[in-house]
Design a protein around this motif. Structure first.
Motif, PDB file in Angstrom:
ATOM      1  N   SER A   6       0.847  -1.194   0.000  1.00 39.40           N
ATOM      2  CA  SER A   6       0.000   0.000   0.000  1.00 39.40           C
ATOM      3  C   SER A   6       0.882   1.243   0.000  1.00 39.40           C
ATOM      4  O   SER A   6       2.096   1.148   0.149  1.00 39.40           O
ATOM      5  CB  SER A   6      -0.889   0.025   1.252  1.00 39.40           C
ATOM      6  OG  SER A   6      -1.652  -1.142   1.357  1.00 39.40           O
ATOM      7  N   THR A   7       0.250   2.403  -0.147  1.00 44.17           N
ATOM      8  CA  THR A   7       1.002   3.658  -0.119  1.00 44.17           C
ATOM      9  C   THR A   7       0.381   4.629   0.882  1.00 44.17           C
ATOM     10  O   THR A   7      -0.807   4.542   1.200  1.00 44.17           O
ATOM     11  CB  THR A   7       1.016   4.334  -1.500  1.00 44.17           C
ATOM     12  OG1 THR A   7      -0.328   4.605  -1.891  1.00 44.17           O
ATOM     13  CG2 THR A   7       1.715   3.476  -2.534  1.00 44.17           C
ATOM     14  N   GLU A   9       0.872   8.803   1.201  1.00 45.54           N
ATOM     15  CA  GLU A   9       1.458  10.080   0.774  1.00 45.54           C
ATOM     16  C   GLU A   9       2.562   9.938  -0.279  1.00 45.54           C
ATOM     17  O   GLU A   9       3.492  10.733  -0.325  1.00 45.54           O
ATOM     18  CB  GLU A   9       2.004  10.871   1.967  1.00 45.54           C
ATOM     19  CG  GLU A   9       0.965  11.272   2.975  1.00 45.54           C
ATOM     20  CD  GLU A   9       1.525  12.084   4.128  1.00 45.54           C
ATOM     21  OE1 GLU A   9       2.737  12.358   4.178  1.00 45.54           O
ATOM     22  OE2 GLU A   9       0.716  12.451   4.999  1.00 45.54           O
ATOM     23  N   THR A  10       2.503   8.895  -1.085  1.00 43.15           N
ATOM     24  CA  THR A  10       3.451   8.729  -2.183  1.00 43.15           C
ATOM     25  C   THR A  10       2.831   7.806  -3.222  1.00 43.15           C
ATOM     26  O   THR A  10       1.781   7.215  -2.971  1.00 43.15           O
ATOM     27  CB  THR A  10       4.803   8.166  -1.690  1.00 43.15           C
ATOM     28  OG1 THR A  10       5.783   8.320  -2.716  1.00 43.15           O
ATOM     29  CG2 THR A  10       4.714   6.696  -1.306  1.00 43.15           C
ATOM     30  N   GLU A  11       3.485   7.688  -4.382  1.00 38.83           N
ATOM     31  CA  GLU A  11       3.004   6.775  -5.414  1.00 38.83           C
ATOM     32  C   GLU A  11       3.607   5.386  -5.211  1.00 38.83           C
ATOM     33  O   GLU A  11       4.701   5.249  -4.670  1.00 38.83           O
ATOM     34  CB  GLU A  11       3.390   7.295  -6.796  1.00 38.83           C
ATOM     35  CG  GLU A  11       2.639   8.562  -7.185  1.00 38.83           C
ATOM     36  CD  GLU A  11       2.975   9.011  -8.593  1.00 38.83           C
ATOM     37  OE1 GLU A  11       3.449   8.187  -9.401  1.00 38.83           O
ATOM     38  OE2 GLU A  11       2.751  10.201  -8.875  1.00 38.83           O
ATOM     39  N   MET A  12       2.884   4.395  -5.662  1.00 36.43           N
ATOM     40  CA  MET A  12       3.378   3.022  -5.584  1.00 36.43           C
ATOM     41  C   MET A  12       4.593   2.872  -6.492  1.00 36.43           C
ATOM     42  O   MET A  12       4.536   3.226  -7.671  1.00 36.43           O
ATOM     43  CB  MET A  12       2.278   2.055  -6.032  1.00 36.43           C
ATOM     44  CG  MET A  12       2.660   0.590  -5.980  1.00 36.43           C
ATOM     45  SD  MET A  12       2.950  -0.054  -4.316  1.00 36.43           S
ATOM     46  CE  MET A  12       1.291  -0.076  -3.638  1.00 36.43           C
ATOM     47  N   GLU A  14       7.187   1.109  -8.982  1.00 34.85           N
ATOM     48  CA  GLU A  14       6.924   0.147 -10.050  1.00 34.85           C
ATOM     49  C   GLU A  14       7.704  -1.133  -9.821  1.00 34.85           C
ATOM     50  O   GLU A  14       8.721  -1.390 -10.461  1.00 34.85           O
ATOM     51  CB  GLU A  14       7.262   0.763 -11.398  1.00 34.85           C
ATOM     52  CG  GLU A  14       6.336   1.904 -11.755  1.00 34.85           C
ATOM     53  CD  GLU A  14       6.638   2.497 -13.118  1.00 34.85           C
ATOM     54  OE1 GLU A  14       7.215   1.780 -13.977  1.00 34.85           O
ATOM     55  OE2 GLU A  14       6.308   3.677 -13.305  1.00 34.85           O
ATOM     56  N   CYS A  43       5.833   5.128   1.708  1.00 38.45           N
ATOM     57  CA  CYS A  43       5.364   6.436   2.158  1.00 38.45           C
ATOM     58  C   CYS A  43       6.405   7.528   1.905  1.00 38.45           C
ATOM     59  O   CYS A  43       7.506   7.263   1.427  1.00 38.45           O
ATOM     60  CB  CYS A  43       4.982   6.371   3.629  1.00 38.45           C
ATOM     61  SG  CYS A  43       6.242   5.669   4.701  1.00 38.45           S
ATOM     62  N   SER A  44       6.011   8.738   2.253  1.00 37.71           N
ATOM     63  CA  SER A  44       6.894   9.906   2.106  1.00 37.71           C
ATOM     64  C   SER A  44       7.800  10.024   3.328  1.00 37.71           C
ATOM     65  O   SER A  44       7.542   9.422   4.376  1.00 37.71           O
ATOM     66  CB  SER A  44       6.050  11.178   1.978  1.00 37.71           C
ATOM     67  OG  SER A  44       5.356  11.417   3.193  1.00 37.71           O
TER      68      SER A  44
END
Length: 141
Positions: A6-7, A9-12, A14, A43-44
């Motif tokens: 899961s994420t 505050e950030t993008e998953m 690749e 996360c961030s």
């Protein structure tokens, strides 16, 4: 066995989740343990900093925080990884982002398997186990 990604505050990133999950299960098998429930949260920096402050009373950035819910030889835990710090560390160590991310992903699993990294001797063992695990990943397609 359940491994989720899961994420916060950030993008998953690749990553091939199926391949990574297979790799993690092989590493855990090599330690003669089983996987219960493993949850990865990408996360961030700021998100992980707040977790570090709130749960560990540490006021600094880090690449991973591992919450260990292991029962006997069944490995379970929540692993929070800062994508920002992984990216910074990859630049600092002059390695590919995904190589560094994979190292951090397995670093948390190794903690769940009982490997520590608080002193110099333990850090050497941790690095050796990370390196062995990364070789295993290279063999999984």
């Amino acid at each position: 066995m359940q491994i989720s990604y899961s994420t916060c505050e950030t993008e998953m990133p690749e990553i091939n989740q199926e391949r990574i999950s297979l790799w993690i299960s092989k590493v855990v098998e090599n330690f003669e343990c089983e996987i219960g429930e493993i949850n990865y949260y990408f996360c961030s920096d700021n998100y992980l900093l707040e977790m570090n402050r709130e749960h560990l009373n540490h006021d600094y950035f880090t690449d991973i925080i591992t919450f260990d819910y292991r029962v006997s030889d069944i490995i379970s835990g929540d692993l929070y990884i800062s994508i920002d710090t992984v990216r910074d560390n990859a630049e600092e160590y002059k390695v590919d982002f995904f190589e560094e991310l994979h190292r951090v992903i397995i670093h948390g699993i190794l903690h769940l398997l009982g490997i520590d990294d608080k002193c110099d001797e333990d850090q050497k063992i941790m690095t050796q186990k990370e390196d062995e695990s990364l070789v295993l990943l290279s063999k999984i397609h």
